[in-house]
Design a protein around this motif. Structure first.
Motif, mmCIF file in Angstrom:
data_model
loop_
_atom_site.group_PDB
_atom_site.id
_atom_site.type_symbol
_atom_site.label_atom_id
_atom_site.label_comp_id
_atom_site.label_asym_id
_atom_site.label_seq_id
_atom_site.Cartn_x
_atom_site.Cartn_y
_atom_site.Cartn_z
ATOM 1 N N LYS A 1 0.810 -1.227 0.000
ATOM 2 C CA LYS A 1 0.000 0.000 0.000
ATOM 3 C C LYS A 1 0.845 1.279 0.000
ATOM 4 O O LYS A 1 0.454 2.312 0.550
ATOM 5 C CB LYS A 1 -0.967 -0.001 1.193
ATOM 6 N N SER B 1 -1.118 4.459 -4.133
ATOM 7 C CA SER B 1 -2.501 4.745 -3.743
ATOM 8 C C SER B 1 -3.516 3.884 -4.476
ATOM 9 O O SER B 1 -4.664 3.786 -4.055
ATOM 10 C CB SER B 1 -2.820 6.221 -4.000
ATOM 11 N N TRP C 1 -2.634 -2.582 -3.581
ATOM 12 C CA TRP C 1 -2.057 -3.127 -2.361
ATOM 13 C C TRP C 1 -0.759 -3.880 -2.627
ATOM 14 O O TRP C 1 -0.094 -4.338 -1.704
ATOM 15 C CB TRP C 1 -3.049 -4.083 -1.697
ATOM 16 N N ASP D 1 7.472 -4.390 7.192
ATOM 17 C CA ASP D 1 6.903 -3.797 8.409
ATOM 18 C C ASP D 1 7.481 -2.421 8.725
ATOM 19 O O ASP D 1 7.095 -1.808 9.724
ATOM 20 C CB ASP D 1 7.124 -4.738 9.598
ATOM 21 N N TYR E 1 7.286 1.011 8.109
ATOM 22 C CA TYR E 1 6.529 2.099 7.507
ATOM 23 C C TYR E 1 5.791 2.888 8.577
ATOM 24 O O TYR E 1 5.666 2.463 9.728
ATOM 25 C CB TYR E 1 5.520 1.566 6.486
ATOM 26 N N VAL E 2 5.308 4.048 8.165
ATOM 27 C CA VAL E 2 4.406 4.831 9.012
ATOM 28 C C VAL E 2 3.106 5.000 8.241
ATOM 29 O O VAL E 2 3.121 5.282 7.038
ATOM 30 C CB VAL E 2 5.004 6.206 9.374
ATOM 31 N N PRO E 3 1.951 4.807 8.883
ATOM 32 C CA PRO E 3 0.669 4.945 8.176
ATOM 33 C C PRO E 3 0.387 6.398 7.832
ATOM 34 O O PRO E 3 0.728 7.309 8.582
ATOM 35 C CB PRO E 3 -0.353 4.387 9.178
ATOM 36 N N SER E 4 -0.245 6.610 6.687
ATOM 37 C CA SER E 4 -0.570 7.959 6.257
ATOM 38 C C SER E 4 -1.842 7.904 5.410
ATOM 39 O O SER E 4 -2.464 6.846 5.284
ATOM 40 C CB SER E 4 0.595 8.562 5.460
ATOM 41 N N ARG E 5 -2.205 9.040 4.806
ATOM 42 C CA ARG E 5 -3.379 9.091 3.938
ATOM 43 C C ARG E 5 -3.088 9.973 2.727
ATOM 44 O O ARG E 5 -2.337 10.934 2.818
ATOM 45 C CB ARG E 5 -4.613 9.623 4.674
ATOM 46 N N ARG F 1 -5.951 5.245 2.762
ATOM 47 C CA ARG F 1 -4.822 4.896 3.623
ATOM 48 C C ARG F 1 -3.667 4.404 2.772
ATOM 49 O O ARG F 1 -3.842 3.574 1.880
ATOM 50 C CB ARG F 1 -5.206 3.796 4.617
ATOM 51 N N ASN G 1 0.840 3.591 3.061
ATOM 52 C CA ASN G 1 2.005 3.428 3.926
ATOM 53 C C ASN G 1 3.176 4.214 3.343
ATOM 54 O O ASN G 1 3.388 4.204 2.123
ATOM 55 C CB ASN G 1 2.380 1.949 4.053
ATOM 56 N N LYS G 2 3.925 4.884 4.205
ATOM 57 C CA LYS G 2 5.055 5.695 3.765
ATOM 58 C C LYS G 2 6.312 5.284 4.524
ATOM 59 O O LYS G 2 6.234 4.744 5.623
ATOM 60 C CB LYS G 2 4.774 7.180 3.985
#
Length: 575
Positions: free
Chosen positions: A301, A304, A307, A329, A331-335, A340, A342-343
């Protein structure tokens, strides 16, 4: 990227300028009729206005053609610029209006208009340009280790060269895209506006070579392929390379034809290219020649619109081993636009780079082992069960027999499977949920071969497809329908409930993922399922784990019964 260039004027003023410019363009003779649906042509006209504003020596359309279209660095057919220029040749009135419009706005206002993505075809922009996560490009730069005066090639026009040029201002960048002239046009315009006037754009690199190369392969199926000329060049350079298998691997091979002796390539790939049998011979060629230095599995993800996990393939020369690193694993979640994603944070990128360079948490695999694994290049394939002192047993050594579910057409299922009781209970793939069998269906048709597709009490059931792989223990005799494996386990070697719990655990799912193929929907074959390694502990420890596993499975089954009772009571309230 130069962030301040997006904020030269207020959003309100930028919107006003945009609307005024669109109104002006719609009155240009010939523009509305020919280019009404082309946002990129609007961008080109804005670019002309900016060139007029920033270069007072441009007095005629010929001046704009020779001095204003970035032409000395554009080694491709500039058909879109030429089309737009054609509106002003032989039309002095429209040319004078263009000059007047340029004088009406400040340089900053025209820059804001050009950088506004609404002046660009949204579908094209999102698919190829804006959709490349900036942090993937930053990580790629760190791996490539771009130095001053090195020649860097970006294959497939995107935002990457603009962002990378800012990070490495003394490097020399070129962008290659064989036939996507709109994207070459767009990126060349943005590069010029952002001050990267020395960046070159090419539709042909036949005689060129580069120190570092970035390949921005798409994550989903794409129509971006090598043209006949480039493919012919590749086939001439590498007569035995299987060019008919994969566009993505073809692009990697083509890049190698243009890589300097000590150069390096980073290619973005999807998991399918690294695992599916169709691409095996292409992977074999790269591995046997020592071209693969490393593979990094990035988080899902990050894009955008999918997946699918992106992978970085690091390509060089004379590699005796391949370094695999799994950072899914990290990453930091973002939008992004409400979705949603992952960055990778700066800390994530730094940690990944250190792990890759030093080998921490990575696995170095000999080419012989790669060969034994059908040249699968997924890092998950080479994960080890890393509990020190724990012995393992391959699943094939604990399975007496393995069977498959019966294939049944949808029409036949409708006719032969029902809730009405018969002698034969049925399990469908959807009936293996939350770690248990939940079926209350029965079979009313003919059984072609007794026992062939049937599960017995204590058999372990495993779905053929993952994300995650479903696992349960049969508590009755069933006819199994669909993509499910039926494992008759040797209880003397491994307890079925323990095996079920292990395969359902994160460690077990990763172990199955090692041997699965495919990107969006991983699939595990019988032969690969049997290669899975199960940890087996000594004496009392294993007995205690078996006891706990049995209790956990019983608890899952009891919870399901309680859920069914509650649902029945809910229905009774309104019955």
């Amino acid at each position: 990227m130069k962030q301040d260039i997006f904020n030269l004027v207020s959003k309100e003023r930028a919107e006003v300028v945009k609307e005024e410019l669109i109104s002006y363009m719609n009155t240009i003779e010939g523009f509305k009729d020919d280019y009404e649906d082309s946002k990129l042509h609007e961008t080109v006209i804005c670019y002309f206005l900016w060139k007029l504003k920033t270069n007072p020596k441009i007095k005629t359309p010929n001046d704009l053609n020779s001095k204003g279209c970035f032409r000395e660095k554009n080694h491709y057919v500039t058909m879109i610029q030429d089309d737009c220029l054609g509106l002003f040749y032989e039309n002095e009135y429209e040319w004078n209006r263009l000059l007047e419009t340029a004088n009406k706005y400040s340089t900053e206002e025209l820059v804001s208009a050009i950088m506004n993505t609404e002046f660009i075809e949204e579908e094209v922009y999102e698919k190829y340009f804006a959709n490349l996560p900036a942090e993937i490009g930053e990580l790629a730069d760190s791996i490539l280790n771009i130095k001053a005066n090195e020649k860097v090639l970006d294959i497939f026009a995107s935002s990457y060269p603009l962002e990378s040029q800012e990070r490495n201002d003394a490097a020399k960048y070129e962008v290659f895209d064989e036939d996507d002239y709109p994207m070459l046009t767009l990126v060349s315009i943005l590069a010029d506006v952002m001050g990267y006037s020395e960046m070159s754009f090419r539709s042909d690199i036949e005689a060129e070579s580069y120190d570092k190369i970035m390949i921005n392969n798409a994550m989903e199926s794409s129509d971006r392929v090598l043209t006949s000329d480039a493919k012919a060049e590749l086939e001439e350079a590498w007569e035995d390379f299987p060019t008919e298998l994969s566009n993505e691997w073809n692009m990697c091979a083509y890049a190698l034809c243009h890589m300097n002796k000590d150069g390096k390539i980073v290619a973005i790939m999807s998991g399918g290219q690294l695992t599916v049998n169709r691409c095996k011979e292409a992977r074999k060629y790269f591995c046997d020649k020592g071209f693969i230095e490393g593979v990094i599995a990035l988080p899902d993800k990050m894009y955008s619109d999918t997946w699918v996990n992106p992978y970085l393939i690091i390509i060089g020369a004379d590699n005796k081993k391949i370094r695999f690193l799994d950072v899914r694993d990290a990453y930091v979640p973002s939008r992004k636009k409400g979705k949603r994603i992952n960055k990778l944070s700066a800390e994530n990128i730094d940690a990944i780079l250190k792990s890759y360079k030093k080998g921490d948490n990575a696995i170095d695999v000999e080419l012989e082992e790669i060969k034994e694994n059908d040249y699968i290049l997924s890092p998950m394939r080479y994960r080890r069960i890393n509990d020190q002192g724990v012995k393992t047993i391959k699943l094939e050594d604990a399975v007496i027999e393995i069977k498959r579910g019966m294939t049944l057409a949808a029409k036949d299922m409708d006719q032969s499977i029902a809730a009405e009781v018969s002698e034969k209970k049925v399990i469908l793939p959807s009936n293996i949920a939350n770690g248990i069998v939940t079926s209350d269906l029965y079979y009313h048709g003919d059984i072609r071969k007794q026992g062939k597709n049937e599960a017995r009490y204590g058999d372990v059931l495993v779905s053929k497809t993952g994300n995650p792989f479903s696992v349960a223990v049969a508590r009755d005799n069933y006819l199994v329908i669909g993509n499910t494996y039926i494992l008759n386990i040797d209880n003397k070697k491994i307890d079925p409930d323990y095996l079920k719990c292990f395969l359902s655990s994160e460690m077990g799912q990763k172990e199955m993922g090692k041997y699965a193929t495919g990107a969006a929907t991983p699939i595990i074959s019988v032969s690969n399922l049997l290669r899975i390694e199960i940890p087996i502990y000594e004496g009392k420890t294993q007995k205690e784990l078996n006891r706990q596993a049995k209790e956990l499975v019983q608890t899952l089954e009891e919870c399901n019964r309680q859920i069914n009772v509650c649902n029945q009571e809910i229905e009774a309230l309104f019955g």
